[in-house]
Design an enzyme around this catalytic site. Structure first.
Site, PDB file in Angstrom:
ATOM      1  N   HIS A 180       0.837  -1.201   0.000  1.00  0.00           N
ATOM      2  CA  HIS A 180       0.000   0.000   0.000  1.00  0.00           C
ATOM      3  C   HIS A 180       0.873   1.253   0.000  1.00  0.00           C
ATOM      4  O   HIS A 180       0.638   2.193  -0.784  1.00  0.00           O
ATOM      5  CB  HIS A 180      -0.889  -0.034   1.242  1.00  0.00           C
ATOM      6  CG  HIS A 180      -1.716   1.188   1.467  1.00  0.00           C
ATOM      7  ND1 HIS A 180      -3.045   1.266   1.117  1.00  0.00           N
ATOM      8  CD2 HIS A 180      -1.408   2.390   2.030  1.00  0.00           C
ATOM      9  CE1 HIS A 180      -3.509   2.467   1.438  1.00  0.00           C
ATOM     10  NE2 HIS A 180      -2.541   3.164   2.003  1.00  0.00           N
ATOM     11  N   GLU A 181       1.890   1.286   0.853  1.00  0.00           N
ATOM     12  CA  GLU A 181       2.754   2.461   0.952  1.00  0.00           C
ATOM     13  C   GLU A 181       3.653   2.604  -0.268  1.00  0.00           C
ATOM     14  O   GLU A 181       3.892   3.720  -0.748  1.00  0.00           O
ATOM     15  CB  GLU A 181       3.590   2.401   2.236  1.00  0.00           C
ATOM     16  CG  GLU A 181       2.786   2.312   3.521  1.00  0.00           C
ATOM     17  CD  GLU A 181       1.809   3.470   3.703  1.00  0.00           C
ATOM     18  OE1 GLU A 181       2.001   4.525   3.077  1.00  0.00           O
ATOM     19  OE2 GLU A 181       0.838   3.307   4.470  1.00  0.00           O
ATOM     20  N   HIS A 234       1.676   4.235  -2.880  1.00  0.00           N
ATOM     21  CA  HIS A 234       1.609   5.688  -2.691  1.00  0.00           C
ATOM     22  C   HIS A 234       2.807   6.362  -3.363  1.00  0.00           C
ATOM     23  O   HIS A 234       2.666   7.372  -4.065  1.00  0.00           O
ATOM     24  CB  HIS A 234       1.603   6.037  -1.205  1.00  0.00           C
ATOM     25  CG  HIS A 234       0.244   6.047  -0.577  1.00  0.00           C
ATOM     26  ND1 HIS A 234      -0.841   6.671  -1.147  1.00  0.00           N
ATOM     27  CD2 HIS A 234      -0.200   5.522   0.603  1.00  0.00           C
ATOM     28  CE1 HIS A 234      -1.897   6.529  -0.355  1.00  0.00           C
ATOM     29  NE2 HIS A 234      -1.538   5.832   0.705  1.00  0.00           N
ATOM     30  N   GLU A 257      -6.365   6.779  -1.376  1.00  0.00           N
ATOM     31  CA  GLU A 257      -6.270   5.577  -0.552  1.00  0.00           C
ATOM     32  C   GLU A 257      -6.830   4.363  -1.275  1.00  0.00           C
ATOM     33  O   GLU A 257      -6.302   3.256  -1.148  1.00  0.00           O
ATOM     34  CB  GLU A 257      -7.001   5.796   0.771  1.00  0.00           C
ATOM     35  CG  GLU A 257      -6.312   6.759   1.718  1.00  0.00           C
ATOM     36  CD  GLU A 257      -4.882   6.356   2.023  1.00  0.00           C
ATOM     37  OE1 GLU A 257      -4.653   5.164   2.320  1.00  0.00           O
ATOM     38  OE2 GLU A 257      -4.006   7.222   1.961  1.00  0.00           O
TER      39      GLU A 257
END
Length: 300
Positions: free
Chosen positions: A147-148, A151, A224
Site C-alpha cells: 500500500h505504501e 503511494h 487511498e
C-alpha cells in the site's frame, strides 16, 4: 494522518510567513498599478507565487520532517531477520512497481501504523511502526508495505503538493479580491487599501482555507483506494483485505489516536469532509468488489 498534518501545517506556516513578508516589503502595493484599480493578472501571479511556494517547500521538507517528528530509524544494516525481511520485501515491491529502492525505517509506536513520503517517487521513505510489526501477520505487513509503495509509485505526495498549490493560489486570490470589493463598493475607499481590505481578506482567507482543506482531503481519500488496489496487486488482494480487517478489529477494540491514524479513519458526516482516509468498511468493500468484477482475485 500525521504525515499529511505535517505537510499541511508546514504549508500554512510558510504561507503566513510569505504573506507577511510580501506585505512588509510593499509587494501587495504593486497589485494596484494606478492606486485605484486592482490588477487581476498581477494578483494571480502574486497568489500563485505564494501558494505554490508554500506547498512545494512543504513537499521538499516532507521526508526530513517525518523522520524527525516520528523518530524514524532508517535501516541501513539490518539488525535482525525482521529488518532484513522488511528491506527485501520493499526492494522487491519497488522493483515491481517501477521505482527506485525507497529508504526503509522503523519508528517506536505501539499501534499499527505506516507511511510513505518523499519529494518524488524515486526518493521515497517507507516507515512502519513497532506496533505494526508486533500485531500483524507477515502477509498483512506485506500488504501494508505494498500500500505504501503504491503511494510512492503513484506520486501521491507530488500530486498532493500541486493540488495544495492550486487551492492556495485561489484562496489568496479570492480573499484579496473580496477585500478589494468591500473596500471599493461598500466602504467607498477610493485609493489604496483601507482597514476593511485587510480584515475582509483575512476572514475570507480563513473561510476559503477551510473549504480548500476539504478539497485536499477529498483527494487524499480517493488516493487511498488507489493505494489499496496497488497493495492488492503487489501482495495479493486477500492479504490487503486481511490487513484492513485487522486494522478494523484493532480500531473497534482500541480506537487509534486521530493524530496517528495513518491507515484507518472513521468519522461523522461533518468530520468526514476533512478525513484523510475513507472508512475501513468502504475500502474493504471496494477491494472485494474489484475482485468479483475481475472474475479472479490477484495473487492470494
Amino acid at each position: 494522518m500525521l504525515r499529511i498534518a505535517l505537510f499541511l501545517g508546514t504549508n500554512l506556516g510558510i504561507l503566513a510567513v510569505l504573506s507577511v513578508t510580501f506585505r512588509l516589503l510593499g509587494f501587495e502595493g504593486l497589485l494596484q498599478a494606478n492606486g485605484v484599480d486592482l490588477d487581476l493578472q498581477a494578483l494571480l501571479v502574486f497568489s500563485a507565487v505564494i501558494g505554490f511556494s508554500g506547498s512545494l517547500i512543504s513537499l521538499f521538507l516532507s521526508k526530513s520532517m517525518a523522520k524527525s517528528a516520528m523518530g524514524v530509524r532508517i535501516i541501513t544494516r539490518p539488525r535482525n531477520r525482521t529488518e532484513h525481511w522488511l528491506l527485501q520485501t520493499v526492494q522487491d515491491q519497488a522493483r515491481r512497481a517501477g521505482i527506485r529502492q525507497p529508504e526503509v525505517g522503523i519508528f517506536d509506536y505501539p499501534s499499527p501504523n505506516a507511511f510513505a513520503t518523499g519529494w518524488n517517487r524515486d526518493a521515497a521513505l517507507i516507515a512502519v511502526s513497532t506496533g505494526l510489526l508486533n500485531q500483524m501477520r507477515p502477509d498483512e505487513i506485506e500488504a501494508v508495505l505494498g500500500h505504501e509503495v503504491s503511494h510512492a509509485a503513484n506520486g501521491d505526495m507530488v500530486t498532493l503538493a500541486l493540488i495544495q498549490g492550486v487551492v492556495n493560489t485561489f484562496v489568496i486570490f479570492l480573499s484579496r479580491l473580496a477585500g478589494f470589493l468591500v473596500d471599493r463598493l461598500v466602504l467607498r475607499v477610493e485609493r489604496g487599501h483601507g482597514p476593511a481590505f485587510w480584515i475582509v481578506s483575512l476572514v475570507a482567507e480563513l473561510v476559503l482555507g477551510v473549504a480548500a482543506m476539504a478539497i485536499v482531503m477529498w483527494f487524499s481519500r480517493w488516493r487511498e483506494f488507489r493505494a489499496d488496489a496497488g497493495g492488492a496487486a503487489l501482495a495479493g488482494r486477500a492479504s490487503m483485505i486481511a490487513a484492513l480487517e485487522r486494522l478494523r478489529t484493532l480500531q473497534n477494540s482500541r480506537p487509534l489516536p486521530d493524530e496517528m491514524r495513518t491507515l484507518a479513519f472513521d468519522a461523522g458526516r461533518v468530520q468526514a469532509l476533512f478525513a484523510s482516509h475513507p472508512p475501513l468498511e468502504r475500502r474493504i468493500m471496494a477491494l472485494k468488489a474489484a475482485g468479483s468484477t475481475a472474475g479472479a482475485p490477484a495473487r492470494e
